[in-house]
Design a protein around this motif. Structure first.
Motif, short mmCIF file in Angstrom:
data_model
loop_
_atom_site.label_atom_id
_atom_site.label_comp_id
_atom_site.label_asym_id
_atom_site.label_seq_id
_atom_site.Cartn_x
_atom_site.Cartn_y
_atom_site.Cartn_z
N PRO A 64 -28.84 -18.24 67.26
CA PRO A 64 -27.48 -17.76 67.02
C PRO A 64 -26.63 -18.53 66.01
CG PRO A 64 -27.99 -17.53 69.32
CD PRO A 64 -29.15 -18.26 68.68
N PRO A 65 -26.55 -19.85 66.05
CA PRO A 65 -25.64 -20.47 65.07
C PRO A 65 -26.02 -20.13 63.63
CG PRO A 65 -26.36 -22.09 66.69
CD PRO A 65 -27.16 -20.84 66.92
N TYR A 66 -27.30 -20.08 63.34
CA TYR A 66 -27.77 -19.77 61.99
C TYR A 66 -27.70 -18.27 61.72
CZ TYR A 66 -29.48 -24.54 61.98
OH TYR A 66 -29.55 -25.89 62.04
N ALA A 67 -28.07 -17.47 62.70
CA ALA A 67 -28.03 -16.01 62.52
C ALA A 67 -26.61 -15.55 62.23
CB ALA A 67 -28.57 -15.31 63.77
N PHE A 68 -25.64 -16.08 62.95
CA PHE A 68 -24.25 -15.68 62.72
C PHE A 68 -23.81 -15.99 61.29
CE2 PHE A 68 -23.29 -16.26 67.50
CZ PHE A 68 -23.69 -14.96 67.77
N GLU A 75 -16.58 -15.58 62.84
CA GLU A 75 -15.80 -15.74 64.08
C GLU A 75 -16.73 -16.14 65.23
OE1 GLU A 75 -12.59 -15.72 64.77
OE2 GLU A 75 -11.82 -15.04 62.85
N ASP A 76 -17.91 -15.55 65.28
CA ASP A 76 -18.88 -15.88 66.32
C ASP A 76 -19.49 -17.26 66.09
OD1 ASP A 76 -18.59 -13.40 67.66
OD2 ASP A 76 -19.99 -12.46 66.27
N ALA A 77 -19.69 -17.60 64.82
CA ALA A 77 -20.32 -18.88 64.49
C ALA A 77 -19.38 -20.07 64.67
CB ALA A 77 -20.83 -18.85 63.05
N LEU A 99 -21.26 -26.63 57.57
CA LEU A 99 -21.31 -25.27 58.09
C LEU A 99 -20.10 -24.95 58.97
CD1 LEU A 99 -25.14 -24.87 58.67
CD2 LEU A 99 -23.76 -24.29 56.67
N TYR A 100 -19.57 -25.95 59.67
CA TYR A 100 -18.32 -25.77 60.42
C TYR A 100 -17.17 -25.52 59.45
CZ TYR A 100 -14.27 -27.05 63.32
OH TYR A 100 -13.06 -27.08 63.97
N GLU A 106 -13.90 -19.27 56.11
CA GLU A 106 -14.11 -17.82 56.17
C GLU A 106 -13.27 -17.14 57.25
OE1 GLU A 106 -15.76 -15.92 54.12
OE2 GLU A 106 -16.73 -17.47 52.92
N THR A 107 -12.67 -17.92 58.15
CA THR A 107 -11.85 -17.34 59.22
C THR A 107 -10.37 -17.62 59.00
OG1 THR A 107 -12.25 -19.27 60.64
CG2 THR A 107 -13.70 -17.35 60.95
#
Length: 143
Positions: A64-68, A75-77, A99-100, A106-107
């Motif tokens: 998930p962290p990479y897929a998001f 928002e999910d990541a 990445l954070y 992006e948010t």
């Protein structure tokens, strides 16, 4: 350059030199516009399955962290990368920090992302699947 590849292979702890050389060469091919050559280099090498998943546009198969990130679901990541950053050793938080900060930017939290990267040196090149994203992303976030 062969000297660079040899040097990096010698610096990678706990990884077979052949694997390090292979991923570095494939990433170089990818970054210099030769995606078919990069994919061919990693074909039939199970240890590089995650890299091929990313390059083949099958991001939903990643954790998930990479897929998001790959799916641009920032928002999910964001909470996942926040936690990863908070739990990271400050001397080795280049991936999580970058990445954070990307998720923050992006948010709608560009100022916070810029502050996070402001005094942080460019993270060292990594051997992981997001290595091709870290350096350019870090530069972009610092602007």
């Amino acid at each position: 350059d062969k000297r660079y590849i040899e040097y990096r292979a010698g610096q990678s702890k706990g990884l077979p030199a052949d694997s390090v050389k292979t991923i570095l060469l494939a990433q170089w091919e990818w970054m210099t516009g030769r995606p078919d050559a990069a994919k061919l280099r990693l074909a039939n090498r199970p240890e590089f399955a995650a890299q091929l998943i990313l390059w083949n546009g099958e991001a939903a198969k990643l954790p998930p962290p990479y897929a998001f990130l790959a799916l641009r679901r920032f928002e999910d990541a964001l909470p996942l990368w926040r936690k990863a950053y908070e739990l990271s050793d400050p001397s080795q938080d280049g991936l999580a920090r970058t990445l954070y900060a990307w998720c923050l930017a992006e948010t709608g939290h560009s100022a916070e992302a810029k502050d996070l990267m402001k005094y942080y040196p460019i993270p060292p090149q990594a051997d992981g699947i997001f290595a091709t994203l870290i350096y350019p992303r870090a530069l972009g976030l610092r602007k």
